[in-house]
Scaffold this motif. Structure first.
Motif: not given
Ligand SMILES: Nc1ncnc2c1ncn2[C@@H]1O[C@H](COP(=O)(O)OP(=O)(O)OP(=O)(O)O)[C@@H](O)[C@H]1O
Ligand SMILES: [Mg+2]
Length: 289
Positions: A266-275, A279-284
């Motif tokens: 979700d590119g609408r999430v701030e810092h989607a790329v770095l997350l 981190t292990d918090a990346g979702v998608g």
């Protein structure tokens, strides 16, 4: 910055270290979606994220879309946008507009933003250095051939120019179009260019940023770990349609062709790329080899 805050910052940086090591020297191809890139604040954050990736030793390559921006120019010109299965029907006049918006407008805007964040971005279209060779798309709907005009698929990628740029300090930013053997310019869906490029470059990761949380089922739940058979079933029953079709196809194809993993985020999430990277918090929706 007070001491507590400074210690927290140091802790966060340390936590990112294993991920930085893991991705150092690795190519990451990012498709930056036209829909996810219309918000000025998110644009800034995205550009900063890409500059940071490069600064910590990764090799980011950006391929961008521009659907909404193309739509806006066509509307100003009084031309109607027509889509078939997520593909824009492209006559000669539309192709001119597409080239103007993508290679002239959107591409330079992204380059500018990354550079303002300390990166050294270089804007290219698929035409530069013979990067993308196109082939006219033969599209069928309900068993019948449909002429979409100057809509192309990727026939071949010559990655030489990318290797030269990202082997140095530069960050390639690519507008999705290519030239056919007939000499004509073709409009290629950015997902397809990103997928083919990731495969050719044997990228570690293909990240597809979009304006939804990932591939969703009919109830709106996020689907992940999808197999090719599951995707076929989701397409057949109409769950996956429109702009998600080329995205899911190229995500699957890229991993088949040797890319480590593909992820639709979700590119609408701030810092989607770095997350996703740090981190292990990346979702998608993740698709692994
Ligand atoms: N099962 C699904 N899950 C999520 N989105 C879906 C699904 N089926 C269709 N879609 C559509 O796909 C869209 C994403 O593709 P779209 O081509 O519109 O955006 P993009 O590729 O991010 O941007 P651009 O095409 O401008 O580069 C979603 O907004 C949604 O409307
Ligand atoms: Mg799209």
């Amino acid at each position: 910055m007070n001491t507590t805050h400074a210690i927290e910052t140091a802790r966060i940086l340390t936590e990112a270290l294993p991920y930085i090591h893991r991705f150092a020297g690795k190519r990451i191809v990012i498709k930056y979606g036209g829909n996810a890139m219309t918000d000025p604040h998110l644009q800034q954050v995205f550009a900063g994220d890409v500059a940071l990736m490069k600064a910590v030793g990764m090799k980011p390559v950006v391929v961008h879309g521009g659907g909404p921006q193309i739509g806006a120019l066509l509307e100003k010109l009084g031309k109607e946008s027509k889509f078939v299965d997520g593909l824009r029907v492209t006559d000669a006049e539309t192709m001119d507009a597409v080239q103007m918006v993508l290679a002239g407008g959107v591409n330079k805007q992204i380059v500018d933003l990354i550079n303002r964040h300390g990166g050294r971005a270089v804007g290219l279209s698929g035409k530069d250095g013979g990067l993308v060779r196109a082939r006219k798309t033969h599209h069928e709907k309900d068993g019948e051939a449909l002429d979409l005009g100057f809509v192309g698929d990727v026939a071949a990628i010559d990655p030489k120019l990318i290797e030269v740029l990202d082997g140095d300090d530069f960050i390639p930013v690519i507008a999705p179009m290519g030239v056919g053997t007939d000499g004509a310019t073709y409009n290629i869906n950015a997902d397809l260019v990103a997928g083919a490029l990731a495969a050719t470059l044997k990228a570690e990761k293909l990240m597809l940023l979009t304006n939804v949380r990932g591939v969703l089922d009919k109830a709106g739940n996020i689907l992940t770990g999808l197999s090719s058979a599951q995707v076929d079933a989701l397409i057949a029953d109409g769950t996956i349609s429109g702009g998600m079709l080329p995205k899911i196809h190229c995500a699957l194809q890229a991993v088949r062709d040797g890319v480590g993993s593909s992820i639709i985020i979700d590119g609408r999430v701030e810092h989607a790329v770095l997350l996703e990277l740090f981190t292990d918090a990346g979702v998608g929706t993740l698709i692994r080899r």
